[in-house]
Design a protein around this motif. Structure first.
Motif, PDB file in Angstrom:
ATOM      1  N   TYR A  55      47.792  28.795  34.183  1.00 19.97           N
ATOM      2  CA  TYR A  55      47.190  29.892  34.932  1.00 19.97           C
ATOM      3  C   TYR A  55      45.872  30.299  34.283  1.00 19.97           C
ATOM      4  O   TYR A  55      45.745  30.287  33.051  1.00 19.97           O
ATOM      5  CB  TYR A  55      48.122  31.117  34.959  1.00 19.97           C
ATOM      6  CG  TYR A  55      49.402  30.904  35.728  1.00 19.97           C
ATOM      7  CD1 TYR A  55      49.438  31.105  37.111  1.00 19.97           C
ATOM      8  CD2 TYR A  55      50.566  30.507  35.084  1.00 19.97           C
ATOM      9  CE1 TYR A  55      50.614  30.914  37.821  1.00 19.97           C
ATOM     10  CE2 TYR A  55      51.748  30.316  35.795  1.00 19.97           C
ATOM     11  CZ  TYR A  55      51.767  30.520  37.164  1.00 19.97           C
ATOM     12  OH  TYR A  55      52.932  30.333  37.866  1.00 19.97           O
ATOM     13  N   GLY A  56      44.898  30.691  35.109  1.00 15.56           N
ATOM     14  CA  GLY A  56      43.614  31.134  34.589  1.00 15.56           C
ATOM     15  C   GLY A  56      43.024  32.254  35.424  1.00 15.56           C
ATOM     16  O   GLY A  56      43.224  32.309  36.649  1.00 15.56           O
ATOM     17  N   PHE A  57      42.289  33.151  34.758  1.00 12.56           N
ATOM     18  CA  PHE A  57      41.642  34.285  35.422  1.00 12.56           C
ATOM     19  C   PHE A  57      40.158  33.986  35.565  1.00 12.56           C
ATOM     20  O   PHE A  57      39.467  33.763  34.573  1.00 12.56           O
ATOM     21  CB  PHE A  57      41.834  35.565  34.608  1.00 12.56           C
ATOM     22  CG  PHE A  57      43.258  36.037  34.553  1.00 12.56           C
ATOM     23  CD1 PHE A  57      43.734  36.962  35.472  1.00 12.56           C
ATOM     24  CD2 PHE A  57      44.134  35.545  33.597  1.00 12.56           C
ATOM     25  CE1 PHE A  57      45.048  37.396  35.435  1.00 12.56           C
ATOM     26  CE2 PHE A  57      45.453  35.967  33.541  1.00 12.56           C
ATOM     27  CZ  PHE A  57      45.903  36.893  34.467  1.00 12.56           C
ATOM     28  N   ASP A  58      39.662  33.999  36.802  1.00 11.82           N
ATOM     29  CA  ASP A  58      38.265  33.668  37.060  1.00 11.82           C
ATOM     30  C   ASP A  58      37.478  34.904  37.465  1.00 11.82           C
ATOM     31  O   ASP A  58      37.955  35.724  38.261  1.00 11.82           O
ATOM     32  CB  ASP A  58      38.161  32.611  38.158  1.00 11.82           C
ATOM     33  CG  ASP A  58      36.801  31.929  38.168  1.00 11.82           C
ATOM     34  OD1 ASP A  58      36.288  31.623  37.079  1.00 11.82           O
ATOM     35  OD2 ASP A  58      36.252  31.707  39.263  1.00 11.82           O
ATOM     36  N   GLN A  59      36.269  35.026  36.927  1.00 15.70           N
ATOM     37  CA  GLN A  59      35.385  36.137  37.272  1.00 15.70           C
ATOM     38  C   GLN A  59      34.569  35.779  38.515  1.00 15.70           C
ATOM     39  O   GLN A  59      33.962  34.717  38.581  1.00 15.70           O
ATOM     40  CB  GLN A  59      34.431  36.442  36.116  1.00 15.70           C
ATOM     41  CG  GLN A  59      35.096  36.913  34.848  1.00 15.70           C
ATOM     42  CD  GLN A  59      34.081  37.254  33.769  1.00 15.70           C
ATOM     43  OE1 GLN A  59      32.887  37.384  34.031  1.00 15.70           O
ATOM     44  NE2 GLN A  59      34.554  37.390  32.544  1.00 15.70           N
ATOM     45  N   GLY A  60      34.512  36.696  39.475  1.00 11.89           N
ATOM     46  CA  GLY A  60      33.729  36.476  40.676  1.00 11.89           C
ATOM     47  C   GLY A  60      32.252  36.775  40.480  1.00 11.89           C
ATOM     48  O   GLY A  60      31.838  37.342  39.470  1.00 11.89           O
ATOM     49  N   SER A  61      31.442  36.417  41.452  1.00 10.18           N
ATOM     50  CA  SER A  61      29.991  36.585  41.378  1.00 10.18           C
ATOM     51  C   SER A  61      29.591  38.059  41.422  1.00 10.18           C
ATOM     52  O   SER A  61      30.284  38.900  41.988  1.00 10.18           O
ATOM     53  CB  SER A  61      29.315  35.849  42.534  1.00 10.18           C
ATOM     54  OG  SER A  61      29.547  34.462  42.449  1.00 10.18           O
ATOM     55  N   ASP A  62      28.425  38.354  40.838  1.00 13.59           N
ATOM     56  CA  ASP A  62      27.856  39.697  40.867  1.00 13.59           C
ATOM     57  C   ASP A  62      26.942  39.858  42.082  1.00 13.59           C
ATOM     58  O   ASP A  62      26.573  38.893  42.753  1.00 13.59           O
ATOM     59  CB  ASP A  62      27.049  39.958  39.589  1.00 13.59           C
ATOM     60  CG  ASP A  62      27.900  39.828  38.345  1.00 13.59           C
ATOM     61  OD1 ASP A  62      29.038  40.330  38.363  1.00 13.59           O
ATOM     62  OD2 ASP A  62      27.440  39.227  37.352  1.00 13.59           O
ATOM     63  N   TRP A  63      26.548  41.107  42.334  1.00 16.81           N
ATOM     64  CA  TRP A  63      25.555  41.456  43.355  1.00 16.81           C
ATOM     65  C   TRP A  63      25.972  41.110  44.773  1.00 16.81           C
ATOM     66  O   TRP A  63      25.126  40.871  45.629  1.00 16.81           O
ATOM     67  CB  TRP A  63      24.200  40.795  43.043  1.00 16.81           C
ATOM     68  CG  TRP A  63      23.602  41.223  41.760  1.00 16.81           C
ATOM     69  CD1 TRP A  63      23.341  40.442  40.670  1.00 16.81           C
ATOM     70  CD2 TRP A  63      23.166  42.543  41.389  1.00 16.81           C
ATOM     71  NE1 TRP A  63      22.790  41.182  39.651  1.00 16.81           N
ATOM     72  CE2 TRP A  63      22.672  42.489  40.069  1.00 16.81           C
ATOM     73  CE3 TRP A  63      23.170  43.780  42.056  1.00 16.81           C
ATOM     74  CZ2 TRP A  63      22.180  43.600  39.412  1.00 16.81           C
ATOM     75  CZ3 TRP A  63      22.682  44.885  41.381  1.00 16.81           C
ATOM     76  CH2 TRP A  63      22.196  44.780  40.080  1.00 16.81           C
ATOM     77  N   HIS A  64      27.280  41.074  45.036  1.00 12.00           N
ATOM     78  CA  HIS A  64      27.738  40.800  46.395  1.00 12.00           C
ATOM     79  C   HIS A  64      28.466  42.004  46.993  1.00 12.00           C
ATOM     80  O   HIS A  64      29.259  41.858  47.915  1.00 12.00           O
ATOM     81  CB  HIS A  64      28.663  39.571  46.418  1.00 12.00           C
ATOM     82  CG  HIS A  64      27.957  38.295  46.097  1.00 12.00           C
ATOM     83  ND1 HIS A  64      28.566  37.053  46.171  1.00 12.00           N
ATOM     84  CD2 HIS A  64      26.689  38.042  45.689  1.00 12.00           C
ATOM     85  CE1 HIS A  64      27.701  36.116  45.820  1.00 12.00           C
ATOM     86  NE2 HIS A  64      26.559  36.694  45.524  1.00 12.00           N
ATOM     87  N   GLY A  65      28.221  43.176  46.460  1.00  7.56           N
ATOM     88  CA  GLY A  65      28.863  44.377  46.972  1.00  7.56           C
ATOM     89  C   GLY A  65      30.015  44.841  46.101  1.00  7.56           C
ATOM     90  O   GLY A  65      30.416  44.177  45.150  1.00  7.56           O
TER      91      GLY A  65
ATOM     92  N   TYR B 187      42.363  40.645  42.146  1.00  7.58           N
ATOM     93  CA  TYR B 187      42.289  41.963  41.517  1.00  7.58           C
ATOM     94  C   TYR B 187      40.935  42.575  41.846  1.00  7.58           C
ATOM     95  O   TYR B 187      40.038  41.903  42.376  1.00  7.58           O
ATOM     96  CB  TYR B 187      42.476  41.839  40.002  1.00  7.58           C
ATOM     97  CG  TYR B 187      42.945  43.112  39.328  1.00  7.58           C
ATOM     98  CD1 TYR B 187      44.124  43.725  39.706  1.00  7.58           C
ATOM     99  CD2 TYR B 187      42.195  43.702  38.306  1.00  7.58           C
ATOM    100  CE1 TYR B 187      44.566  44.893  39.094  1.00  7.58           C
ATOM    101  CE2 TYR B 187      42.625  44.860  37.675  1.00  7.58           C
ATOM    102  CZ  TYR B 187      43.810  45.455  38.080  1.00  7.58           C
ATOM    103  OH  TYR B 187      44.247  46.611  37.481  1.00  7.58           O
ATOM    104  N   THR B 188      40.753  43.845  41.511  1.00  9.00           N
ATOM    105  CA  THR B 188      39.545  44.579  41.871  1.00  9.00           C
ATOM    106  C   THR B 188      38.281  43.823  41.453  1.00  9.00           C
ATOM    107  O   THR B 188      38.183  43.346  40.316  1.00  9.00           O
ATOM    108  CB  THR B 188      39.549  45.962  41.199  1.00  9.00           C
ATOM    109  OG1 THR B 188      40.815  46.573  41.420  1.00  9.00           O
ATOM    110  CG2 THR B 188      38.456  46.831  41.776  1.00  9.00           C
ATOM    111  N   ALA B 189      37.325  43.737  42.353  1.00  6.42           N
ATOM    112  CA  ALA B 189      36.086  43.000  42.104  1.00  6.42           C
ATOM    113  C   ALA B 189      35.357  43.512  40.864  1.00  6.42           C
ATOM    114  O   ALA B 189      35.357  44.719  40.584  1.00  6.42           O
ATOM    115  CB  ALA B 189      35.166  43.105  43.319  1.00  6.42           C
ATOM    116  N   HIS B 190      34.762  42.575  40.135  1.00  6.59           N
ATOM    117  CA  HIS B 190      33.872  42.837  38.998  1.00  6.59           C
ATOM    118  C   HIS B 190      34.576  43.414  37.759  1.00  6.59           C
ATOM    119  O   HIS B 190      33.910  43.885  36.832  1.00  6.59           O
ATOM    120  CB  HIS B 190      32.713  43.765  39.407  1.00  6.59           C
ATOM    121  CG  HIS B 190      32.046  43.363  40.676  1.00  6.59           C
ATOM    122  ND1 HIS B 190      31.553  42.089  40.890  1.00  6.59           N
ATOM    123  CD2 HIS B 190      31.802  44.060  41.831  1.00  6.59           C
ATOM    124  CE1 HIS B 190      31.022  42.016  42.101  1.00  6.59           C
ATOM    125  NE2 HIS B 190      31.175  43.198  42.700  1.00  6.59           N
TER     126      HIS B 190
END
Length: 416
Positions: A241-251, A308-311
């Motif tokens: 299992y791995g936790f990935d960070q989503g992109s910034d500046w998309h709201g 999970y919650t963005a950012h």
């Protein structure tokens, strides 16, 4: 005479076939339709960095843990305290990314505190040093572009570092590396993207790599992972299992932070897709592999298991295998969410718990929270959580890389 006729016919047939092949080779290929451009997408984004405060003991009352748990401070003044690696004898290796060094900490007198005399620097001059892993009496340390290896002494000291593997991608925006020796005897290391939402020519960016035990060869184990620092194998099923960070500046809410099952050969969609194979409307199509729509491409990728919650910025994770906590926590997972900076209401700034049922993850909920709070019209915070690890007595350790604090969570609620 008959022989000559047959030869002439054979020559004519051969010439005709050659001309046909040549014509086929020079004939124009069937035109392929170009994917029509998508309408331009715009997002309302906010750069909000809560006011950073230094740690003080009176702030501890703001922190919340579940009923029956107690939070203690084990050490302060540790600088940019990032990853933790706990040894069987209670010694703790600590990496400091900004200082580029590794320290060895040990509560020698068993008083629950790590004083200055119980700390020593054991490695230095390692650019962006972060993840650590142990195998065969050697400490492996992942820095920006190099994985180093050192022999460990009984007192925690290390010998002169040697290069185990080198030539990894530049750090860019994501210099923190995740790394663990896998159950198959190979070293797994995650290297984030150098930018926010564009692929680059380096195929090892935004991937998890699988490195041979001698460090001489490696493969791209999985791709499309923007920044998966925290990962690990389930103690019972062996699933990664791995936790990935989503992109910034998309709201504020796009894209969510992801928990993924990491599998060999799979593409997890970044930068074109997020969550459960959702096309990201804010990413340009110019880098799309193949002449397909974004939706068609995303349908072929691997979707997330939980969001999970963005950012919130997951930065480390560990499975809990001890018995100091209640039985429901056994073989569940803890993740450190360092905290957002581009969301109108901050997310993260907490240690979260991933509950498992029948060895499958079901929910992600806050476990230690309260580091960020609203004071009038201003948001403030006094901790950016970073490393998380299980201690030898079954308590949970985590670091704050802003004020250099090492925290410890124990269960004191009696009946488990």
């Amino acid at each position: 005479m008959l022989e000559g006729v047959i030869s002439l016919k054979h020559l004519l047939l051969t010439s005709s076939l050659a001309l046909s092949l040549a014509a086929a080779q020079t004939a124009p290929s069937t035109p392929q339709p170009i994917t029509p451009p998508e309408p331009a997408a715009t997002a309302t984004v906010t750069r909000l960095e809560p006011v950073a405060l230094e740690f003080s003991a009176n702030q501890l009352s703001r922190l919340k843990v579940p009923a029956g748990f107690q939070l203690k401070v084990m050490a302060t003044g540790l600088g940019n305290a990032r990853s933790l690696l706990v040894m069987p004898d209670g010694g703790i290796y600590l990496s400091r990314m900004k200082q580029g060094d590794v320290w060895y900490l040990k509560d020698v007198n068993g008083d629950g505190q790590i004083e200055n005399v119980e700390r020593k620097q054991v490695a230095r001059n390692m650019s962006s040093v972060h993840a650590m892993s142990v195998r065969g009496g050697k400490l492996y340390v992942a820095a920006e572009k190099t994985i180093w290896v050192m022999d460990m002494a009984k007192d925690g000291s290390l010998n002169v570092p040697h290069v185990f593997a080198d030539g990894f991608p530049d750090a860019g925006q994501h210099g923190a590396r995740g790394m663990h020796w896998g159950p198959d005897g190979y070293l797994y290391a995650a290297f984030g993207s150098t930018n926010n939402d564009s692929r680059t020519p380096n195929p090892e960016e935004a991937t998890m790599l699988r490195i041979s035990p001698d460090g001489k060869s490696r493969e791209i184990y999985s791709s499309g992972l923007r920044h998966t620092i925290g990962f690990g194998w389930h103690p019972v099923t062996g699933v990664l299992y791995g936790f990935d960070q989503g992109s910034d500046w998309h709201g504020d809410n796009i894209p969510p932070e992801e928990l993924n099952v990491i599998e060999r050969g799979k593409d997890y969609g970044w930068p074109f897709c997020y969550g459960d194979k959702n096309p990201d409307p804010y990413v340009n199509l110019s880098g799309m592999p193949g002449k397909v729509t974004k939706g068609e491409y995303c349908a072929q990728t691997q979707g997330s298991l939980l969001n999970y919650t963005a950012h919130a910025a997951a930065i480390d994770a560990t499975f809990y295998t001890a018995s100091q906590f209640p039985a429901d926590y056994k073989n569940s997972m803890f993740v450190a969410y360092r905290g957002s900076w581009n969301r109108s209401e901050p997310s993260g700034y907490q240690i979260a718990h991933v509950a498992f049922s029948n060895n499958q993850p079901t929910t992600i909920t806050p476990f230690v929270s309260g580091f960020v709070y609203q004071d009038g019209d201003a948001w403030k915070q006094f901790g950016r959580v970073a490393g998380v690890a299980q201690y030898t007595d079954g308590s949970l350790l985590f670091t704050d890389d802003q004020s250099g604090v090492l925290y410890r969570v124990l269960y004191t609620g009696g009946q488990k």
